[in-house]
Every structure is written in C-alpha cells, then in structure tokens.
Motif scaffolding. Structure first.
Motif, mmCIF file in Angstrom:
data_model
loop_
_atom_site.group_PDB
_atom_site.id
_atom_site.type_symbol
_atom_site.label_atom_id
_atom_site.label_comp_id
_atom_site.label_asym_id
_atom_site.label_seq_id
_atom_site.Cartn_x
_atom_site.Cartn_y
_atom_site.Cartn_z
ATOM 1 N N UNK A 282 0.811 -1.218 0.000
ATOM 2 C CA UNK A 282 0.000 0.000 0.000
ATOM 3 C C UNK A 282 0.849 1.275 0.000
ATOM 4 N N UNK A 283 1.869 1.298 -0.878
ATOM 5 C CA UNK A 283 2.796 2.425 -0.910
ATOM 6 C C UNK A 283 2.176 3.621 -1.641
ATOM 7 N N UNK A 284 2.301 4.798 -1.016
ATOM 8 C CA UNK A 284 2.010 6.070 -1.677
ATOM 9 C C UNK A 284 3.236 6.953 -1.507
ATOM 10 N N UNK A 285 3.572 7.721 -2.548
ATOM 11 C CA UNK A 285 4.762 8.571 -2.485
ATOM 12 C C UNK A 285 4.632 9.706 -3.489
ATOM 13 N N UNK A 295 1.220 14.445 3.644
ATOM 14 C CA UNK A 295 1.038 14.190 2.213
ATOM 15 C C UNK A 295 1.899 15.157 1.396
ATOM 16 N N UNK A 296 2.657 14.651 0.416
ATOM 17 C CA UNK A 296 3.471 15.550 -0.416
ATOM 18 C C UNK A 296 2.591 16.410 -1.313
ATOM 19 N N UNK A 297 3.136 17.543 -1.728
ATOM 20 C CA UNK A 297 2.396 18.465 -2.586
ATOM 21 C C UNK A 297 1.958 17.780 -3.877
ATOM 22 N N UNK A 301 2.521 8.183 -6.538
ATOM 23 C CA UNK A 301 2.081 6.791 -6.337
ATOM 24 C C UNK A 301 0.938 6.746 -5.341
ATOM 25 N N UNK A 302 -0.060 5.902 -5.615
ATOM 26 C CA UNK A 302 -1.179 5.761 -4.691
ATOM 27 C C UNK A 302 -1.513 4.285 -4.474
ATOM 28 N N UNK A 303 -1.266 3.818 -3.266
ATOM 29 C CA UNK A 303 -1.719 2.499 -2.846
ATOM 30 C C UNK A 303 -1.187 1.340 -3.665
ATOM 31 N N UNK A 304 0.123 1.309 -3.918
ATOM 32 C CA UNK A 304 0.717 0.241 -4.729
ATOM 33 C C UNK A 304 1.026 -0.977 -3.869
ATOM 34 N N UNK A 305 0.594 -2.149 -4.338
ATOM 35 C CA UNK A 305 0.926 -3.435 -3.706
ATOM 36 C C UNK A 305 1.679 -4.299 -4.709
ATOM 37 N N UNK A 336 11.166 8.754 0.225
ATOM 38 C CA UNK A 336 10.473 8.095 1.330
ATOM 39 C C UNK A 336 8.977 8.040 1.058
ATOM 40 N N UNK A 337 8.348 6.877 1.208
ATOM 41 C CA UNK A 337 6.887 6.792 1.054
ATOM 42 C C UNK A 337 6.189 7.632 2.119
#
Length: 542
Positions: A282-285, A295-297, A301-305, A336-337
């Motif tokens: 569940x990676x977001x970055x 949350x970055x500006x 990435x949103x919710x990668x498995x 960093x995620x």
C-alpha cells in the motif's frame, strides 16, 4: 514541395589535421522530391553526422572533407557560411531528438515556433502566427488556437515534439531532417507523433531524412533505407527490399535484433512456498513539501501493492508519468513513502537511504536509465568499480584489482577498459559498467530503470541478453522498469501495469498472449510498432 537531394562522395573527418580519422566514408545517395530516406545503424555509425552535413554543418571537432551535397540546384558545400546560415531553417529544417532541450523555457511556444519565419523574413508576424495555428491543426495538437500562448513546460513531451515540427515547417522547407524524433517518447505518444509527422510530410510532399536506430519505426516512415556502420554504407534500397530481403549480413543482424524474442527466465520460484524477497504494501509517495497530514504536494504513487519472489523478474510498464521510476526510487530508498511499507526478506526497510544499514543498502541496487549521467566523467572505470567494493567489501590492493577484473568479465568487457574514462566508452559499454557497479555489491535485487531505452537495437538486445544470463548464473532478482512492452515480455516472469500512479493489473508470463487483459495493457501492446510496413495505417484505421 520537396527538392531532389543528391549526395556524392561525402567524406567527413574528425580530429586534428595530423591525426585525422575518417568518420563518414564517401557516401553517395539520392532523395527524390517528397520521399523519405531513413538512415539507420548503431550508435556511432554516422547517422546524425551524415544528416547534419546535408545542411553544410559539421559538429565541433569534425570537418566535411570532400564530396558534394545538392538540394535542388544549390550545391550546399560550396556556399559561404552566411549563405549556409540563410539556407538552414529556410530551405532545410532540423527536428532534434530532445524537444525539451530545444525550446527556451522562458518564451512562449508561439514566439519560438514563428521565429524561423521572422528571421528569414518570409512572413509577417500576423501571417506567421496564422500559419502556425494551421500547422497546429495539421499536427493534431489540442487547442490549436491557444496552445501557442503556453510555455514549453505546460505541454507534454509528445506535444512538444510536434510543436518542434511546426517550428521546422513554418518556412515550407524543401528538406526536413528528423533526428530520432520519437526515441524519448513512450509508445502511445510515439504513435500520435509518427502519425502527425507522416501525414504532414506526405501532404506537403516534403523531402525528408529520418535518422533512427528503430527499424520498426523506420518501416512506417521511410520509402528507402540507407544502412550505415562505422560511417560506411552497408546497404541502400527500397524499404520493402531491406525489410524482406536484406543483402548485407549487418542489415540481417539489425533485423534479427529488432524482432522480439522471449529470453529464458531464470530460476523459477514458487509463490506459495516462499516468503517474498520484496513486498510493497500500500505504498504512496510523491514530491514537494508535505502538508500537516504528511502528504506531499505532488502525489505520484497511490496504494501500490507488489510481491516479488527470490529469483523472479517482474516488469513494471506504463507511459511517462505513470509512477514507474518513483516506485523504483521508493524501493531503493531514494524517496520516502508517505504511506505504506516496504519489506525486504520479511524485514521492514526504512524509507530513506540514511535510515538503512549498510547491509540493507548492499542487498538492493539500482541501475539508472542514463548511463551518461550516472557515471562520474572524471573518474576512471577502475575508480568507479572500486568504490562499492571498498564500501561494501573492504577490498584493497591485489584483491580489489582482481575483483574489478572479474566484474568486467561478468559484463563481457575487456580488462583494458579499467583505465579509461566514461567518455571513452560507447553507450552500451557505459550501461554495462553501470550494471557491473551494481553487481559489485553482490545484491539480491537489482532495480533496472529503463536500462535499454537510450541504446540502439543491437546494443540494447545484447544488454538484455546479459541481464538474463546474470540472472541465471547469479540467481539475481529484478524489478524491471520500462515503457516498452516487448522488452519487458522478453525478460520478465510477470508484468505490473501502471497508469497515473496506480496499479491497474498484473499479468503472468503464461498469460502474456492470452486475453482479455486490462484495456490499458491491450493499448500498450497494440502501440509497440511492428517490423512491417502498413502497421501504422492499421492503427490509424483502428
């Protein structure tokens, strides 16, 4: 309307007068009005050098030493420098490989597109702007009446490439030189640009030279093909003849390298019986300053498995901007995620390089897309390879020298390369050094980020073969980032499909040819040019 182009005995040399080297060997060819001649060959074969000579131009350190170049009735090489400058941008136009590097970021697109017409005084500003809008229509650009008011960073790469074509065509040149104009584009964008280029060239009956190492692209664009190697002509003929019945052994090798092939996978791994080597949960970055919620500006990435097992190679495909490289950077610890977790061999990896132990750093290595910018130009190959060996293994003296030689052997390079600087190596050799540097750490996982996209077909195929061979010999695992589905299919056990920062699908090797798959996967599969004439017409009709 295009002009008849006649080249006879073109010779180009490089280096000082007392140590000249011939880099283009007395080439002779013709281009009929309205036809497209493709110049193909490996990097360093003289394609761009030959194309630039049609404008009377030689790059720094080079000199046109003989021959003649006629465009219509004009002998280009006999013109004074002032006359050649008047020819360039007026009767002969050049479309470079990198549109992003060719535009001034501080000026509007319209100002730059109409500049050649104003410099050569062929149109008033109002007439030039009107003609530019016509060209924007012809090149199928969005919002053709207003796109000229934007700045280069406000349009996509494919749009910028077409805008550069509008700049080249604004003066109605007789000859257009297209120098690898789609190499930097992803496959779906490439189709749009190829369609636009070909339509405009055909409708305006402009003579053209198309420089490329991609035979599948050339098959869609060219009437005739000139095959170059080491600055010498190996073969010249009509496109159907070159593709179907090549005479030269070298042309045959280019065609063989261009045809997709499935390479042997490495050791198989059973997902059910093993713990994943790499698990992305569940990676977001993203990039930019973070808000109060962390949350970055700009979220990429949103919710990668993702799960990758020991000995596996998983491909990640998608268009530019889909988040492929950001995923690799997150796994490598370069970004960093903001959410989620990355596990390696069951253990959580800290999000940044600074938080990871030396052993964690050693086990995951990355090979970047551009070998040119990844290697320190002032360090010898020996110094470049020594650094990870000293850092991770503490080697010195004879043991260090021995291991450097072994690494060069692994990537099929002679030991004599060790004393050279990166600038003295070819693109393929530099990418092999990049791979050797990653192997110096004896990693378990290598992240390959578009490692063959900047290489010509033959060299790229050799690097892919080497990657697969190392996988079998060393039991390596790979996360293979690419926008080229054929490349990923040839080396990977599974393919992860990404778009707009999200994972859309995951396809196993056994199912590559079975369907139906996710519509976006099907689109990417359809968008890879095939090595036959007529393929692009079928895509237009589809």
């Amino acid at each position: 309307m295009g002009a008849h182009v006649q080249v006879r005995g073109l010779k180009i040399v490089a280096g000082p007068a007392d140590a000249e080297q011939t880099i283009v060997h007395e080439l002779s060819f013709d281009i009929a009005p309205g036809e497209v001649l493709a110049l193909i060959g490996e990097s360093g074969s003289g394609k761009t050098t030959t194309a630039l000579a049609l404008m009377g131009y030689a790059r720094h350190g080079c000199r046109i030493a003989g021959g003649e170049v006629k465009i219509g009735d004009t002998e280009v090489l006999g013109l004074s420098e002032a006359q050649q400058r008047a020819l360039r941008g007026r009767r002969v136009a050049y479309i470079a490989q990198s549109a992003a590097a060719s535009f001034n970021p501080s000026r509007t697109i319209m100002d730059q597109v109409i500049e050649p017409a104003l410099i050569h005084r062929v149109l008033s500003r109002a007439a030039a702007e009107a003609k530019a809008v016509e060209l924007f229509h012809e090149l199928a650009l969005p919002n053709p009446t207003t796109i000229g008011s934007r700045y280069p960073h406000q349009v996509s790469g494919g749009q910028l490439q077409r805008l550069m074509a509008a700049m080249a065509l604004i003066t109605d040149p007789e000859l257009v030189i297209l120098d690898e104009p789609t190499t930097a584009l992803d496959v779906t964008t490439q189709i749009e640009v190829l369609r636009a280029f070909r339509r405009v060239v055909r409708e305006r009956k402009t003579s053209a030279v198309y420089v490329s190492h991609d035979l599948a692209v050339v098959a869609q664009m060219a009437d005739h093909i000139l095959v170059l190697r080491d600055g010498a002509m190996r073969e010249l003929g009509a496109t159907p003849q070159i593709l179907q019945a090549p005479v030269s052994d070298y042309t045959q090798s280019l065609l063989a390298a261009a045809r997709p092939k499935e390479r042997e996978s490495g050791a198989s791994s059973s997902a059910s019986s093993q713990q994943p080597l790499l698990e992305v949960r569940n990676i977001s970055a993203g990039y930019g300053a973070t808000d109060k919620r962390g949350q970055p500006k700009t979220l990429i990435l949103e919710g990668i498995d993702l799960k990758l097992y020991r000995g596996q190679a998983i491909g990640v495909i998608g268009e530019s901007g889909s988040g492929k490289t950001t995923l690799a950077r997150a796994v490598a610890g370069l970004i960093a995620p903001c959410e989620g977790q990355i596990l390696f061999d069951g253990q959580a990896l800290p999000g940044t390089l600074a938080g990871r132990s030396r052993e964690q750093l050693r086990r995951v290595q990355i090979v970047f897309q551009s070998a040119d910018t990844s290697l320190n130009p002032s360090h010898s190959i020996e110094q470049i390879l020594a650094r990870p060996l000293q850092f991770y293994r503490g080697l010195s003296g004879a043991a260090l020298a021995k291991r450097i030689k072994e690494l060069l052997d692994l990537v099929r390079l002679p030991s004599t390369v060790a004393g050279r600087l990166p600038g003295g190596l070819s693109g393929g050799q530099k990418q092999r050094i990049n791979l050797a540097r990653a192997l110096a750490a004896e990693p378990e996982l290598i992240l390959c980020d578009e490692v063959t996209s900047a290489l010509d077909t033959v060299v790229g195929a050799a690097v892919l073969d080497l990657i697969c061979e190392l996988r079998r010999e060393l039991g390596l695992s790979y996360l293979f980032i690419s926008h080229d589905l054929h490349t990923v299919r040839s080396v990977c056990d599974e393919i992860v499909v990404m778009q707009h920062g999200r994972k859309l699908a995951q396809v196993a090797r056994a199912d590559y040819e079975r369907g139906p798959h996710h519509p976006y996967y099907e689109l990417l599969a359809r968008s890879v040019p095939e090595l036959r004439q007529g393929w692009l017409d079928e895509q237009v009709a589809a």
